[in-house]
Design an enzyme around this catalytic site. Sequence first.
Site, PDB file in Angstrom:
ATOM      1  N   LYS A  48      24.748   6.741  77.910  1.00 43.83           N
ATOM      2  CA  LYS A  48      25.664   6.846  76.768  1.00 43.83           C
ATOM      3  C   LYS A  48      25.493   5.652  75.836  1.00 43.83           C
ATOM      4  O   LYS A  48      25.413   5.801  74.617  1.00 43.83           O
ATOM      5  CB  LYS A  48      27.116   6.959  77.262  1.00 43.83           C
ATOM      6  N   GLN A  92      35.470   7.513  82.533  1.00 45.84           N
ATOM      7  CA  GLN A  92      34.338   8.114  83.233  1.00 45.84           C
ATOM      8  C   GLN A  92      34.768   8.685  84.587  1.00 45.84           C
ATOM      9  O   GLN A  92      35.427   8.009  85.371  1.00 45.84           O
ATOM     10  CB  GLN A  92      33.248   7.049  83.433  1.00 45.84           C
ATOM     11  N   ASP A 117      35.922  13.076  74.964  1.00 48.50           N
ATOM     12  CA  ASP A 117      35.387  13.917  76.053  1.00 48.50           C
ATOM     13  C   ASP A 117      35.923  15.346  75.913  1.00 48.50           C
ATOM     14  O   ASP A 117      35.385  16.274  76.514  1.00 48.50           O
ATOM     15  CB  ASP A 117      35.831  13.358  77.423  1.00 48.50           C
TER      16      ASP A 117
END
Length: 280
Positions: A48, A92, A117
Amino acid sequence: MSAIILSGKEASAALLEELKPKVQALDPKLVVVQVGEDPASASYIKQKFKCCEKVGIRSEHKHLSEETSYEDLMKVVEDLNNDDDVTGFIVQLPLPKHLTDKEPEINRAIDPKKDVDGFGAYNLGKMFLSKDFEDLPPATPSGIISLLEYYNIPVEGKHAVIVGRSNIVGKPLAVMLINRSATVTVCNSKTKNLAEITRQADILICAVGKAHFITKDMVKEGAVVIDVGVNRTDDGLKGDVDFDAIAEIASAITPVPGGVGPMTVTSLIRNCVRAKERQS
Ligand code: NAP
């Protein structure tokens, strides 16, 4: 081999190039919150940040200890919600065991405007309205749709079969495909006669998490096969699909690695840019 290889690397490079001018103009910032030391997470986070660097997005890694309490994590979420310099952030997954049950609450606490997300109920719910309301869609389904678009693979009127119904891949992908007028079947571990169903797919997407779960006899000749699975085996990273055998009969297929993975990261970056556009 007759199948076209759907290269997520190539498609994501093109998408990132398109995003660059917007990034320059908007100067968004992405924060990744990591709790603990999960090795797969460390590798995903690295990808990322590499992608952020490529496109010029500011990024920050908030790495919290394995023992971080629910209350402390919620405080970090609250601070990020209130920090005007932060465009978007993600927590995460997977979280350490003592926090796994709290995942829904943590997702719910993220400001929908910063939920890059797209796992929060607000952004997921909006997707049900229509394609026009897919403002911050979950990254993997959104990446799959972009990959199909990049290779001009039509979805309308096709029978798409998704194996796997997780909240981050299978379910939201089903909604996105329905929004594009596909006929969608979603399978799970209790599905009977799975192979009979997968053989009907014009577009077969597998997100199960078992290496080589989809075998050649489960695929119709000429089908488009999208392999979401990432399985760490003694022979390296493997998808859910028996790539070599199925590439002989499919019309198009994604490799693992280099297929859906790079598209997921790119979609996250695109969500961060979209979030900034909407906030501005
Ligand atoms: P998950 O939450 O574990 O879901 C797996 C799904 O597979 C479940 O819905 C499960 O059914 C279904 N399943 C399991 N065994 C099955 C069987 N025998 N027949 C039919 N369905 C079966 O996994 P996930 O988070 O969606 O991830 C799936 C895979 O994709 C993993 O390998 C993950 O690492 C990978 N992934 C890759 C990316 C990427 O960017 N490349 C992104 C996300 C995930 P039940 O619901 O009935 O249990």
